[in-house]
Motif scaffolding. Structure first.
Motif, PDB file in Angstrom:
ATOM      1  N   GLU A  58      17.007  65.840  53.378  1.00 34.17           N
ATOM      2  CA  GLU A  58      17.995  66.410  54.005  1.00 34.17           C
ATOM      3  C   GLU A  58      19.431  65.982  53.654  1.00 34.17           C
ATOM      4  OE1 GLU A  58      17.946  69.322  56.151  1.00 34.17           O
ATOM      5  OE2 GLU A  58      15.637  69.363  55.560  1.00 34.17           O
ATOM      6  N   GLN A  59      19.408  65.416  52.472  1.00 35.84           N
ATOM      7  CA  GLN A  59      20.784  64.822  52.180  1.00 35.84           C
ATOM      8  C   GLN A  59      21.723  65.968  51.535  1.00 35.84           C
ATOM      9  OE1 GLN A  59      20.454  62.505  48.876  1.00 35.84           O
ATOM     10  NE2 GLN A  59      22.480  61.270  49.122  1.00 35.84           N
ATOM     11  N   VAL A  60      23.129  66.001  51.977  1.00 31.54           N
ATOM     12  CA  VAL A  60      23.902  66.890  51.419  1.00 31.54           C
ATOM     13  C   VAL A  60      24.161  66.663  50.127  1.00 31.54           C
ATOM     14  CG1 VAL A  60      26.241  67.985  51.645  1.00 31.54           C
ATOM     15  CG2 VAL A  60      24.861  67.345  53.844  1.00 31.54           C
ATOM     16  N   PHE A  61      24.131  67.406  49.072  1.00 31.83           N
ATOM     17  CA  PHE A  61      24.363  67.309  47.697  1.00 31.83           C
ATOM     18  C   PHE A  61      25.212  68.223  47.051  1.00 31.83           C
ATOM     19  CE2 PHE A  61      20.849  70.092  47.579  1.00 31.83           C
ATOM     20  CZ  PHE A  61      21.272  71.300  46.710  1.00 31.83           C
ATOM     21  N   ALA A  62      25.893  69.379  47.636  1.00 27.86           N
ATOM     22  CA  ALA A  62      26.846  70.110  47.150  1.00 27.86           C
ATOM     23  C   ALA A  62      27.657  70.829  48.310  1.00 27.86           C
ATOM     24  CB  ALA A  62      26.228  71.203  46.331  1.00 27.86           C
ATOM     25  N   ARG A  63      28.865  71.475  47.933  1.00 27.90           N
ATOM     26  CA  ARG A  63      29.492  72.265  48.580  1.00 27.90           C
ATOM     27  C   ARG A  63      29.701  73.565  47.999  1.00 27.90           C
ATOM     28  NH1 ARG A  63      32.298  67.395  48.276  1.00 27.90           N
ATOM     29  NH2 ARG A  63      32.284  66.304  50.337  1.00 27.90           N
ATOM     30  N   ALA A  64      29.638  74.729  48.767  1.00 24.65           N
ATOM     31  CA  ALA A  64      29.884  75.970  48.408  1.00 24.65           C
ATOM     32  C   ALA A  64      31.390  76.446  47.936  1.00 24.65           C
ATOM     33  CB  ALA A  64      29.452  76.941  49.403  1.00 24.65           C
ATOM     34  N   THR A  65      31.504  77.040  47.150  1.00 26.26           N
ATOM     35  CA  THR A  65      32.884  77.392  46.629  1.00 26.26           C
ATOM     36  C   THR A  65      32.999  78.664  45.979  1.00 26.26           C
ATOM     37  OG1 THR A  65      35.047  76.571  45.988  1.00 26.26           O
ATOM     38  CG2 THR A  65      32.981  76.010  44.547  1.00 26.26           C
ATOM     39  N   ILE A  66      34.109  79.034  45.488  1.00 26.09           N
ATOM     40  CA  ILE A  66      34.378  80.246  44.520  1.00 26.09           C
ATOM     41  C   ILE A  66      35.277  79.855  43.568  1.00 26.09           C
ATOM     42  CG2 ILE A  66      35.368  82.510  44.099  1.00 26.09           C
ATOM     43  CD1 ILE A  66      34.545  83.044  47.154  1.00 26.09           C
ATOM     44  N   ILE A  67      34.800  80.090  42.177  1.00 28.26           N
ATOM     45  CA  ILE A  67      35.334  79.093  40.858  1.00 28.26           C
ATOM     46  C   ILE A  67      35.626  80.741  40.059  1.00 28.26           C
ATOM     47  CG2 ILE A  67      34.993  77.928  38.923  1.00 28.26           C
ATOM     48  CD1 ILE A  67      33.210  76.216  40.633  1.00 28.26           C
ATOM     49  N   GLY A  69      36.459  83.551  40.752  1.00 25.89           N
ATOM     50  CA  GLY A  69      36.125  84.754  41.408  1.00 25.89           C
ATOM     51  C   GLY A  69      34.772  84.831  41.417  1.00 25.89           C
ATOM     52  N   THR A  70      33.720  83.820  41.235  1.00 26.16           N
ATOM     53  CA  THR A  70      32.416  83.977  41.244  1.00 26.16           C
ATOM     54  C   THR A  70      31.964  82.622  42.331  1.00 26.16           C
ATOM     55  OG1 THR A  70      32.420  84.630  39.035  1.00 26.16           O
ATOM     56  CG2 THR A  70      30.415  83.768  39.935  1.00 26.16           C
ATOM     57  N   PRO A  71      31.026  83.090  43.141  1.00 27.82           N
ATOM     58  CA  PRO A  71      30.485  82.274  44.070  1.00 27.82           C
ATOM     59  C   PRO A  71      29.667  80.983  43.043  1.00 27.82           C
ATOM     60  CG  PRO A  71      29.630  84.336  44.748  1.00 27.82           C
ATOM     61  CD  PRO A  71      30.283  84.509  43.332  1.00 27.82           C
ATOM     62  N   ALA A  72      30.064  79.940  43.598  1.00 33.04           N
ATOM     63  CA  ALA A  72      29.254  78.755  42.883  1.00 33.04           C
ATOM     64  C   ALA A  72      29.208  77.543  43.843  1.00 33.04           C
ATOM     65  CB  ALA A  72      30.261  78.144  41.808  1.00 33.04           C
ATOM     66  N   ILE A  73      28.606  76.434  43.537  1.00 31.45           N
ATOM     67  CA  ILE A  73      28.238  75.244  44.184  1.00 31.45           C
ATOM     68  C   ILE A  73      28.870  73.871  43.377  1.00 31.45           C
ATOM     69  CG2 ILE A  73      26.702  76.031  45.926  1.00 31.45           C
ATOM     70  CD1 ILE A  73      24.476  74.719  44.180  1.00 31.45           C
ATOM     71  N   LYS A  74      29.571  73.396  43.870  1.00 31.97           N
ATOM     72  CA  LYS A  74      30.272  72.026  43.406  1.00 31.97           C
ATOM     73  C   LYS A  74      29.454  70.880  43.650  1.00 31.97           C
ATOM     74  CE  LYS A  74      34.401  71.368  42.005  1.00 31.97           C
ATOM     75  NZ  LYS A  74      35.542  71.034  41.799  1.00 31.97           N
ATOM     76  N   PHE A  75      28.841  70.111  42.826  1.00 27.07           N
ATOM     77  CA  PHE A  75      27.958  69.008  43.174  1.00 27.07           C
ATOM     78  C   PHE A  75      28.920  67.735  43.691  1.00 27.07           C
ATOM     79  CE2 PHE A  75      25.224  71.427  40.138  1.00 27.07           C
ATOM     80  CZ  PHE A  75      24.192  71.883  41.265  1.00 27.07           C
ATOM     81  N   ILE A  76      28.203  66.942  44.425  1.00 35.22           N
ATOM     82  CA  ILE A  76      28.999  65.790  44.893  1.00 35.22           C
ATOM     83  C   ILE A  76      28.609  64.599  43.940  1.00 35.22           C
ATOM     84  CG2 ILE A  76      29.064  63.979  46.727  1.00 35.22           C
ATOM     85  CD1 ILE A  76      28.516  66.100  48.875  1.00 35.22           C
ATOM     86  N   GLY A  77      29.473  63.793  43.363  1.00 36.35           N
ATOM     87  CA  GLY A  77      29.135  62.955  42.434  1.00 36.35           C
ATOM     88  C   GLY A  77      27.936  62.128  42.721  1.00 36.35           C
ATOM     89  N   GLY A  78      26.876  61.716  41.895  1.00 36.65           N
ATOM     90  CA  GLY A  78      25.799  60.933  41.936  1.00 36.65           C
ATOM     91  C   GLY A  78      24.814  61.473  42.782  1.00 36.65           C
ATOM     92  N   LYS A  79      24.983  62.619  43.468  1.00 41.02           N
ATOM     93  CA  LYS A  79      23.807  63.137  44.302  1.00 41.02           C
ATOM     94  C   LYS A  79      22.613  63.916  43.817  1.00 41.02           C
ATOM     95  CE  LYS A  79      25.985  61.932  48.063  1.00 41.02           C
ATOM     96  NZ  LYS A  79      25.713  61.222  49.486  1.00 41.02           N
ATOM     97  N   VAL A  80      22.779  64.350  42.380  1.00 43.10           N
ATOM     98  CA  VAL A  80      22.151  65.278  41.613  1.00 43.10           C
ATOM     99  C   VAL A  80      21.766  64.645  40.236  1.00 43.10           C
ATOM    100  CG1 VAL A  80      22.332  67.238  42.858  1.00 43.10           C
ATOM    101  CG2 VAL A  80      23.451  66.913  40.992  1.00 43.10           C
ATOM    102  N   ARG A  81      20.581  64.964  39.650  1.00 42.61           N
ATOM    103  CA  ARG A  81      20.304  64.445  38.187  1.00 42.61           C
ATOM    104  C   ARG A  81      19.530  65.629  37.546  1.00 42.61           C
ATOM    105  NH1 ARG A  81      18.090  58.541  39.433  1.00 42.61           N
ATOM    106  NH2 ARG A  81      20.018  57.683  39.673  1.00 42.61           N
ATOM    107  N   PHE A  82      19.777  66.002  36.237  1.00 41.83           N
ATOM    108  CA  PHE A  82      19.219  66.910  35.553  1.00 41.83           C
ATOM    109  C   PHE A  82      18.591  66.502  34.317  1.00 41.83           C
ATOM    110  CE2 PHE A  82      23.393  66.911  33.624  1.00 41.83           C
ATOM    111  CZ  PHE A  82      23.123  67.427  32.409  1.00 41.83           C
TER     112      PHE A  82
END
Length: 83
Positions: A58-67, A69-82
């Motif tokens: 249940e940790q918050v890892f991103a914020r919804a935004t529009i980049i 003109g397209t819906p996107a999510i911006k990740f909070i630094g250090g909260k995700v890995r890929f």
């Protein structure tokens, strides 16, 4: 500004929570830079309920935004890995 390419790149990456290593998304990522944002139209598999909270811890890892003109999510630094 130009919108992102809808077809997008062919390479897919798996995005995990940095805290509990729970799978969050399977995403078509372009380029070889850091993972800063994620366009919603490029997500191929979604394991979350609301795109902002990890389903396991249940940790918050991103914020919804529009980049661009397209819906996107911006990740909070250090909260995700890929991989």
């Amino acid at each position: 500004m130009a919108k992102p390419n809808k077809k997008g790149p062919v390479r897919t990456v798996d995005i995990y929570c940095a805290n509990c290593t729970c799978a969050l998304f399977k995403y078509r990522k372009g380029g070889k830079g850091a993972l800063v944002k994620c366009f919603l139209e490029r997500i191929t598999k979604n394991h979350t309920q609301d795109n902002n909270h990890c389903p396991s811890c249940e940790q918050v890892f991103a914020r919804a935004t529009i980049i661009r003109g397209t819906p996107a999510i911006k990740f909070i630094g250090g909260k995700v890995r890929f991989k």
